[in-house]
Design an enzyme around this catalytic site. Sequence first.
Site, short mmCIF file in Angstrom:
data_model
loop_
_atom_site.label_atom_id
_atom_site.label_comp_id
_atom_site.label_asym_id
_atom_site.label_seq_id
_atom_site.Cartn_x
_atom_site.Cartn_y
_atom_site.Cartn_z
N HIS A 1 0.79 -1.23 0.00
CA HIS A 1 0.00 0.00 0.00
C HIS A 1 0.82 1.28 0.00
O HIS A 1 0.27 2.37 -0.13
CB HIS A 1 -0.97 0.03 1.20
CG HIS A 1 -0.28 0.34 2.49
ND1 HIS A 1 0.32 -0.61 3.26
CD2 HIS A 1 -0.08 1.52 3.14
CE1 HIS A 1 0.85 -0.06 4.33
NE2 HIS A 1 0.64 1.24 4.29
C1 UD1 Z 1 -2.13 5.90 5.19
C2 UD1 Z 1 -0.89 6.46 5.87
C3 UD1 Z 1 0.19 5.38 5.93
C4 UD1 Z 1 -0.34 4.11 6.56
C5 UD1 Z 1 -1.61 3.67 5.86
C6 UD1 Z 1 -2.21 2.49 6.57
C7 UD1 Z 1 -0.36 8.84 5.57
C8 UD1 Z 1 0.45 9.82 4.82
N1 UD1 Z 1 -0.33 7.58 5.12
O1 UD1 Z 1 -1.77 5.59 3.86
O2 UD1 Z 1 1.28 5.85 6.70
O3 UD1 Z 1 0.65 3.11 6.41
O4 UD1 Z 1 -2.56 4.74 5.87
O5 UD1 Z 1 -3.08 1.78 5.78
O6 UD1 Z 1 -1.01 9.20 6.53
N2 UD1 Z 1 -8.77 5.23 0.25
C9 UD1 Z 1 -9.97 4.60 0.08
N3 UD1 Z 1 -10.72 4.36 1.19
C10 UD1 Z 1 -10.34 4.71 2.45
C11 UD1 Z 1 -9.11 5.37 2.60
C12 UD1 Z 1 -8.34 5.61 1.51
O7 UD1 Z 1 -10.37 4.26 -1.02
O8 UD1 Z 1 -11.09 4.44 3.42
C13 UD1 Z 1 -7.94 5.49 -0.95
C14 UD1 Z 1 -8.17 6.89 -1.54
O9 UD1 Z 1 -8.05 6.78 -2.92
C15 UD1 Z 1 -6.99 7.66 -0.98
C16 UD1 Z 1 -5.89 6.60 -0.92
O10 UD1 Z 1 -6.56 5.39 -0.58
O11 UD1 Z 1 -6.63 8.75 -1.78
C17 UD1 Z 1 -4.80 6.89 0.08
O12 UD1 Z 1 -5.38 7.06 1.39
P1 UD1 Z 1 -4.55 7.87 2.51
O13 UD1 Z 1 -5.23 7.75 3.81
O14 UD1 Z 1 -4.20 9.20 2.01
O15 UD1 Z 1 -3.17 7.08 2.58
P2 UD1 Z 1 -2.88 5.53 2.75
O16 UD1 Z 1 -2.17 5.08 1.52
O17 UD1 Z 1 -4.08 4.81 3.18
N1 UDP Z 2 -4.29 -5.45 8.36
C1 UDP Z 2 -5.60 -5.92 8.40
N2 UDP Z 2 -6.20 -6.28 7.23
C2 UDP Z 2 -5.56 -6.19 6.02
C3 UDP Z 2 -4.23 -5.71 6.01
C4 UDP Z 2 -3.63 -5.33 7.19
O1 UDP Z 2 -6.21 -6.02 9.47
O2 UDP Z 2 -6.17 -6.53 5.00
C5 UDP Z 2 -3.66 -5.04 9.64
C6 UDP Z 2 -2.35 -5.73 9.93
O3 UDP Z 2 -2.56 -6.97 10.56
C7 UDP Z 2 -1.66 -4.71 10.82
C8 UDP Z 2 -2.15 -3.39 10.30
O4 UDP Z 2 -3.32 -3.67 9.52
O5 UDP Z 2 -2.08 -4.86 12.17
C9 UDP Z 2 -1.11 -2.75 9.42
O6 UDP Z 2 -1.68 -1.65 8.76
P1 UDP Z 2 -1.16 -1.14 7.35
O7 UDP Z 2 -0.37 -2.18 6.68
O8 UDP Z 2 -2.35 -0.60 6.65
O9 UDP Z 2 -0.28 0.12 7.75
P2 UDP Z 2 1.22 0.32 8.30
O10 UDP Z 2 1.44 -0.61 9.42
O11 UDP Z 2 2.15 0.10 7.16
O12 UDP Z 2 1.23 1.75 8.70
#
Ligand code: UD1
Ligand code: UDP
Length: 386
Positions: free
Chosen positions: A222
């Site tokens: 992601h």
């Molecule tokens: C965010 C965090 C990242 C974390 C991740 C966990 C920041 C900069 N990034 O990344 O550190 O590892 O969450 O998963 O804060 N979107 C959806 N549905 C949702 C949320 C997001 O479709 O409920 C899509 C949208 O297109 C959005 C994109 O995902 O633009 C990115 O979402 P965003 O929250 O900005 O960053 P993540 O990649 O989720």
């Molecule tokens: N996770 C989850 N379902 C998924 C993928 C991840 O519950 O489909 C959980 C995972 O077990 C961990 C957390 O989400 O506890 C990690 O989040 P993510 O990878 O989104 O973000 P990061 O840790 O890189 O910030």
Amino acid sequence: MSKIKLLNIVGARPQIIKSSAISRAIAHNYSQEINEITLHTGQHYDKELSEVFFDELEIPKPDFNLSVGSAHHGRQTSMMITGIEDVLLAEKPDCVMLYGDTNSTLAGAIAASKLHFPVVHVEAGLRSFNKTMPEELNRIMSDHASTLLFAPTNAAFKNLMNEGFRPENSPPYSIDNPKIYLTGDIMYDNSLFFAELAERKKADLIKDMSLDRDQFILITIHRDINTDDRNRLEAIMTCLRGLSEEYTLPFIMPCHPRTMNSLKTNLGCLFDELKNCKYLRIIPPVSYLEMTLLEKTCRMILTDSGGVQKESHFFRKPCIVLRKETEWIELVANGTVKLADANPGQIRNEFAGFMNPGIDLQYPGYYGDGKTAEFILKEILLFIGK
Ligand code: UD1
Ligand code: UDP
């Protein structure tokens, strides 16, 4: 005795999961001393990235939801700051609890520190030393706006010292005289707590997915470097497809919506082919208990996630990280996490190595005793003078 008021700020999936360790410790041990309120920024809003965790982990529903949704970093963070400020002024908490390194963390750090509410940062001190990574800026700025900083590893603690934080500081602590602690990791608290429950509550998952224990590979992707760069994503996905066919093993990829969007819009033709792969299966994000069970029962993990990397260690699985660097450097030193970036040759080599490691891989206990949340709460109570 009056209770202290602790404001939890969450927004993204891993923060909701992390905060559950704190909520559980409050409910079990500190319900007489601490009144917890939760603000959800709305950074993650899809059911499978947010609501599912409140239901499954039995944590109280947020008292406030700012519903900011997705936007460019500045816009998203500024909307959060505005909303958090309103809640802070109305609620006047004794401290503000922040988790990890997302935009929600940064917004909480700015809003709270500017209004002089003490900030408690859980997962402080982690560094990738790559400031093009959005999380790196969030971490550095949040740490420097904090009063109590809980570093989950030796490396994180040392990073804080290298940035001028002094372990010898004595009370009263403040943003100018912060206290740094070396603790364990609250994600480990969770994995210990939920591992058995996952087996019981999700007993049929492996069978329903037609998987065999230890005979499938688990993947998550992601990070923006991988999702927003068409060439990297194509290189990774093509490599994964090739490996799944070569080793004739199911590759299960619970897919973040960001990755799904990019697969559809940037790699349409390849995505159509991937949908028909025999072994590579791209599925919607799974719940925490489902993820825990998949992690427990898989053969190996490939990921760019921070949390999943650590969970690979908790469940004693080798892990290939699809990044150039990691914040969890003890795992690389241990040899059970390999950094392969988006380089197909490196991914293949590391994969082959982990399929036949030739030695017994070791998984030392780097992340505490499973009671880190209790430790953090005890220190908060001392700080506030209760
Ligand atoms: C965010 C965090 C990242 C974390 C991740 C966990 C920041 C900069 N990034 O990344 O550190 O590892 O969450 O998963 O804060 N979107 C959806 N549905 C949702 C949320 C997001 O479709 O409920 C899509 C949208 O297109 C959005 C994109 O995902 O633009 C990115 O979402 P965003 O929250 O900005 O960053 P993540 O990649 O989720
Ligand atoms: N996770 C989850 N379902 C998924 C993928 C991840 O519950 O489909 C959980 C995972 O077990 C961990 C957390 O989400 O506890 C990690 O989040 P993510 O990878 O989104 O973000 P990061 O840790 O890189 O910030």
